[in-house]
Design a protein around this motif. Structure first.
Motif, short mmCIF file in Angstrom:
data_model
loop_
_atom_site.label_atom_id
_atom_site.label_comp_id
_atom_site.label_asym_id
_atom_site.label_seq_id
_atom_site.Cartn_x
_atom_site.Cartn_y
_atom_site.Cartn_z
N GLY A 92 -125.19 83.27 -52.36
CA GLY A 92 -124.65 84.60 -52.14
C GLY A 92 -124.50 84.93 -50.67
O GLY A 92 -123.66 85.76 -50.29
N GLU A 93 -125.30 84.28 -49.81
CA GLU A 93 -125.16 84.47 -48.37
C GLU A 93 -124.03 83.58 -47.85
O GLU A 93 -123.60 82.65 -48.53
N CYS A 94 -123.57 83.88 -46.62
CA CYS A 94 -122.38 83.21 -46.11
C CYS A 94 -122.58 82.55 -44.75
O CYS A 94 -123.37 83.02 -43.93
N PHE A 95 -121.86 81.46 -44.55
CA PHE A 95 -121.70 80.90 -43.21
C PHE A 95 -120.73 81.80 -42.45
O PHE A 95 -119.80 82.35 -43.02
N THR A 96 -120.93 81.92 -41.15
CA THR A 96 -119.98 82.66 -40.32
C THR A 96 -118.68 81.90 -40.20
O THR A 96 -117.59 82.48 -40.28
N ASP A 97 -118.78 80.58 -40.00
CA ASP A 97 -117.60 79.71 -39.90
C ASP A 97 -117.87 78.38 -40.59
O ASP A 97 -118.97 77.84 -40.49
N VAL A 98 -116.84 77.84 -41.23
CA VAL A 98 -116.83 76.46 -41.69
C VAL A 98 -115.45 75.92 -41.36
O VAL A 98 -114.44 76.36 -41.93
N VAL A 99 -115.38 74.97 -40.43
CA VAL A 99 -114.10 74.47 -39.94
C VAL A 99 -113.95 73.00 -40.32
O VAL A 99 -114.84 72.18 -40.07
N GLY A 100 -112.81 72.63 -40.90
CA GLY A 100 -112.58 71.24 -41.27
C GLY A 100 -111.46 71.12 -42.28
O GLY A 100 -110.78 72.11 -42.57
N PRO A 101 -111.25 69.94 -42.82
CA PRO A 101 -111.99 68.71 -42.53
C PRO A 101 -111.61 68.14 -41.17
O PRO A 101 -110.46 68.21 -40.76
N LEU A 102 -112.61 67.59 -40.48
CA LEU A 102 -112.44 67.04 -39.15
C LEU A 102 -112.70 65.54 -39.15
O LEU A 102 -113.33 65.00 -40.06
N GLY A 103 -112.24 64.88 -38.08
CA GLY A 103 -112.45 63.44 -37.94
C GLY A 103 -111.47 62.63 -38.75
O GLY A 103 -110.56 63.16 -39.39
N GLN A 104 -111.64 61.32 -38.67
CA GLN A 104 -110.80 60.38 -39.40
C GLN A 104 -111.48 59.98 -40.70
O GLN A 104 -112.68 59.71 -40.73
N ALA A 105 -110.72 59.95 -41.78
CA ALA A 105 -111.27 59.53 -43.06
C ALA A 105 -111.62 58.04 -43.02
O ALA A 105 -111.04 57.27 -42.26
N THR A 106 -112.57 57.65 -43.84
CA THR A 106 -112.95 56.24 -43.96
C THR A 106 -111.77 55.42 -44.47
O THR A 106 -111.06 55.84 -45.39
N HIS A 107 -111.55 54.26 -43.85
CA HIS A 107 -110.52 53.36 -44.36
C HIS A 107 -111.07 52.68 -45.62
O HIS A 107 -112.07 51.97 -45.58
N ILE A 108 -110.41 52.93 -46.72
CA ILE A 108 -110.85 52.38 -48.01
C ILE A 108 -109.82 51.37 -48.50
O ILE A 108 -108.62 51.65 -48.55
N GLU A 109 -110.28 50.20 -48.86
CA GLU A 109 -109.42 49.19 -49.48
C GLU A 109 -110.29 48.29 -50.34
O GLU A 109 -111.52 48.40 -50.34
N ARG A 110 -109.65 47.37 -51.03
CA ARG A 110 -110.40 46.44 -51.87
C ARG A 110 -110.80 45.22 -51.03
O ARG A 110 -110.01 44.30 -50.86
N TYR A 111 -112.01 45.25 -50.50
CA TYR A 111 -112.51 44.18 -49.66
C TYR A 111 -113.07 43.03 -50.48
O TYR A 111 -112.97 41.87 -50.11
N GLY A 112 -113.73 43.36 -51.57
CA GLY A 112 -114.46 42.39 -52.38
C GLY A 112 -115.84 42.93 -52.65
O GLY A 112 -116.02 43.83 -53.47
N THR A 113 -116.82 42.45 -51.90
CA THR A 113 -118.19 42.98 -51.98
C THR A 113 -118.48 43.78 -50.73
O THR A 113 -118.35 43.27 -49.61
N VAL A 114 -118.87 45.04 -50.92
CA VAL A 114 -119.16 45.93 -49.81
C VAL A 114 -120.64 46.30 -49.83
O VAL A 114 -121.15 46.76 -50.86
N LEU A 115 -121.30 46.08 -48.71
CA LEU A 115 -122.70 46.42 -48.56
C LEU A 115 -122.79 47.78 -47.86
O LEU A 115 -122.28 47.95 -46.75
#
Length: 260
Positions: free
Chosen positions: A79-102
């Motif tokens: 019920g309480e509020c943030f004064t500001d929420v700005v985004g989305p910021l930055g670069q998104a993760t590069h997602i592809e089919r690599y095979g096995t990802v750790l």
């Protein structure tokens, strides 16, 4: 203002908040973050978006109380509020089919790792997740990570849960037993440094998501600068993820220490 919809205590100092932010929820991708503020004179705090619900118009933030500003955020109630929420910021993760990802996450770094685990799984990868914390109560979002992982290893420094040891012990167990095509690591800078040193030995390409100091989030102030491959990069606009084998982690840690 952005209202807090719900709140969950993940550990003594780590709080999960679900926050109204319909436009951000619709636009965000794995790897994106927001900058939030509580109070007109509040400090600007960068937080990775751990999850979103487009239909409900909400985003999920995980906050560790380490100073006055983060304690104010963690003290917010539904019920309480943030004064500001700005985004989305930055670069998104590069997602592809690599095979096995750790995917290796430590402490609150598990929260920003979660959307990457999900995205890598949805892209058809075999996902092996190694989650670490100093003790059992600091291993957060385990069930959510397990739901999108083919294998999950839990490491705790004190041996109170899973296997005893640091995250790299669990990672090396995987690297020795099967072929890994790609690695993502998120956590304290010192943890990511040693994750990168380990995967370099095994010749596994690795991305690290950096928790550099940020002020404006637009690349103007330069507070988030890091050295990657001998060049200055700005985490807020060019990151937060970079080739872990090229990051100058010692410089990053000195800058983080200087801000404390």
């Amino acid at each position: 203002m952005n209202k807090v919809v719900s709140k969950q205590q993940l550990s003594a100092n780590v709080t999960l908040l679900v926050v109204e932010a319909p436009l951000i929820a619709k636009a965000r991708r794995a790897g994106h973050f927001v900058i939030v503020r509580v109070g007109e004179r509040g400090e600007r705090i960068p937080l990775t978006i751990a999850d979103s619900d487009v239909k409900a118009g909400t985003i999920t933030l995980v906050v560790q109380a380490v100073g006055d500003s983060t304690r104010k955020i963690c003290a917010l109630t539904p019920g309480e509020c943030f004064t500001d929420v700005v985004g989305p910021l930055g670069q998104a993760t590069h997602i592809e089919r690599y095979g096995t990802v750790l995917c290796a996450g430590g402490g609150v770094g598990i929260a920003p790792l979660l959307p990457i685990v999900r995205a890598m799984h949805e892209a058809g990868n075999r996902v092996v997740s190694v989650l670490a914390g100093r003790s059992k109560d600091l291993v957060i979002l385990e069930d959510e990570v397990r739901a999108s992982s083919d294998k999950t290893i839990i490491m705790t420094d004190d041996g109170s849960y899973g296997q005893k040891g640091v995250v790299t012990v669990g990672m090396e167990e995987v690297l020795k037993s099967e072929h890994v095509d790609y690695c993502v690591t998120i956590g304290p800078a010192i943890m990511m440094k040693f994750c990168a040193l380990l995967t370099k030995q095994y010749g596994v390409p690795t991305e690290a998501s950096l928790n550099a100091i940020m002020v404006d989030g637009t690349g103007m102030c330069g507070a988030c600068r890091v050295s990657v491959g001998g060049k200055t990069r700005f985490v807020c606009v060019e990151g937060p993820e970079f080739d872990a084998h090229q990051i100058d982690f010692d410089e990053l840690m000195m800058r983080l220490k200087g801000a404390q």
